[in-house]
Design an enzyme around this catalytic site. Structure first.
Site, mmCIF file in Angstrom:
data_model
loop_
_atom_site.group_PDB
_atom_site.id
_atom_site.type_symbol
_atom_site.label_atom_id
_atom_site.label_comp_id
_atom_site.label_asym_id
_atom_site.label_seq_id
_atom_site.Cartn_x
_atom_site.Cartn_y
_atom_site.Cartn_z
ATOM 1 N N GLY A 40 -53.065 19.594 -46.364
ATOM 2 C CA GLY A 40 -52.204 19.253 -47.487
ATOM 3 C C GLY A 40 -50.775 19.080 -46.998
ATOM 4 N N TRP A 117 -52.166 18.967 -42.064
ATOM 5 C CA TRP A 117 -51.130 19.976 -42.262
ATOM 6 C C TRP A 117 -51.569 21.324 -41.709
ATOM 7 C CZ3 TRP A 117 -46.513 21.978 -43.128
ATOM 8 C CH2 TRP A 117 -46.425 23.278 -43.624
ATOM 9 N N ASP A 285 -57.089 7.250 -37.041
ATOM 10 C CA ASP A 285 -56.472 8.086 -38.073
ATOM 11 C C ASP A 285 -55.173 7.425 -38.527
ATOM 12 O OD1 ASP A 285 -55.216 10.075 -39.576
ATOM 13 O OD2 ASP A 285 -55.884 11.696 -38.272
#
Length: 334
Positions: A40, A117, A285
């Protein structure tokens, strides 16, 4: 990938500031301790995240960071004091929360596993408490530098996902959007800072506008996290989206309360250089592009480095899962 390991113990830990973080223990109570640090920020740690660990070998600890998941108070609650609760939601406080959880559970040292994160926070924790970390497993490296934020939230990734970008921009007032056809990434100093524009909407008094912005923000991340994009966007459930978007935006708007590039400074990497570590990165990614993992690898060549050649950001894509499970299997024997 292992079968999911249901908790044998759950609880809430009062970490101060009016915050109670949820935690769950599963696997082998006498196994090697590992803590899963979710992404997150604001994503929470569902049961599915136990799939990376052999439940016969590991004591698996999951926890929800401040304001999200099953932790309380939750940032999406209509009656939450948003300003007060976000003011105490900082990287430094989350690092302290992890240490309080370790002490509460009576664990001396543990393997720290984090993606996206979660890799940011895992690095921050390890650099603050290197003597408490047996190994590090890091995936989808995010160093939370301004260049990374600008690429993903201010236009760079739009070159790859232009259709999803249109939906992401939808809540932004017309006079604050980049000129149509201009999707070049730019910094906040050059006049277009969509993180700041979302901040106004997400933290404003208009709940409906905040929810619209949250769904756009969260769906952008869900729709761009996979190499093969799902037909239906992820992260659009209202309560989840509002929690996720508000907490993420709060951290990104404030630069994660760290100096830009702090985690990869040589003096900080030197603090953890002795810790056995594995870095897993999807080649494609877009959320956390491979440049950050590559630069971490260059600064820390002692860590094992695995570049998944046909993977995006999602942790449970086949190559990423295989590399992550191989790492935890190896460290289970150490």
């Amino acid at each position: 990938m292992y079968e999911l390991s249901k908790p044998y113990e759950e609880g809430h830990l009062d970490v101060g500031d009016g915050q109670n973080i949820y935690y769950a223990l599963s696997g082998n109570p006498d196994g090697k301790p590992t803590v899963f640090v979710h992404g997150g920020p604001g994503g929470g740690a569902p049961l599915e995240d136990t799939c990376f660990f052999n439940p016969e070998k590991y004591k698996i600890i999951r926890f929800d960071q401040r304001g999200c998941g099953n932790s309380t108070p939750r940032i999406s609650d209509r009656d939450v004091d948003l300003e007060a609760n976000l003011a105490v939601n900082t990287t430094q406080n989350l690092v302290a929360d992890i240490e309080k959880l370790r002490e509460h559970l009576g664990i001396d040292r543990w393997l720290v596993f984090g993606g996206s994160w979660g890799s940011t926070l895992s690095l921050a924790y390890a650099e603050a408490h290197p003597d408490r970390v047996t190994e590090l497993v890091l995936r989808g490296i995010f160093l939370l530098r301004r260049t990374e934020l600008d690429f993903y939230y201010n236009g760079g990734a739009a070159h790859i996902f232009p259709d999803k970008w249109e939906s992401y921009l939808a809540p932004i007032p017309e006079d604050k959007k980049p000129p149509r056809g201009d999707i070049h990434g730019r910094t906040h100093l050059e006049g277009v800072d969509l993180i700041a524009e979302f901040h106004k909407l997400l933290m404003g008094d208009d709940y409906d506008k905040a929810l619209e912005a949250a769904i756009a923000w969260s769906t952008w991340e869900g729709a761009t996290s996979h190499l093969y994009v799902p037909d239906e966007p992820d992260y659009s459930e209202p309560e989840y989206a509002l929690t996720f978007a508000r907490i993420e935006n709060h951290y990104f708007y404030n630069g994660a309360f760290m100096e830009d590039g702090e985690l990869i400074k040589q003096e900080n990497i030197d603090k953890i250089r002795h810790i056995p570590a594995t870095i897993v990165q999807g080649r494609y990614d877009v959320v956390c592009p491979a440049i950050s993992a590559w630069q971490l690898h260059q600064a820390w060549p002692e860590a094992d480095f695995h570049l998944s050649p046909a993977s995006g950001h999602a942790s449970r894509e086949e190559e990423n899962v295989a590399a992550l499970v191989a790492a935890t299997d190896k460290y289970a024997e150490q």
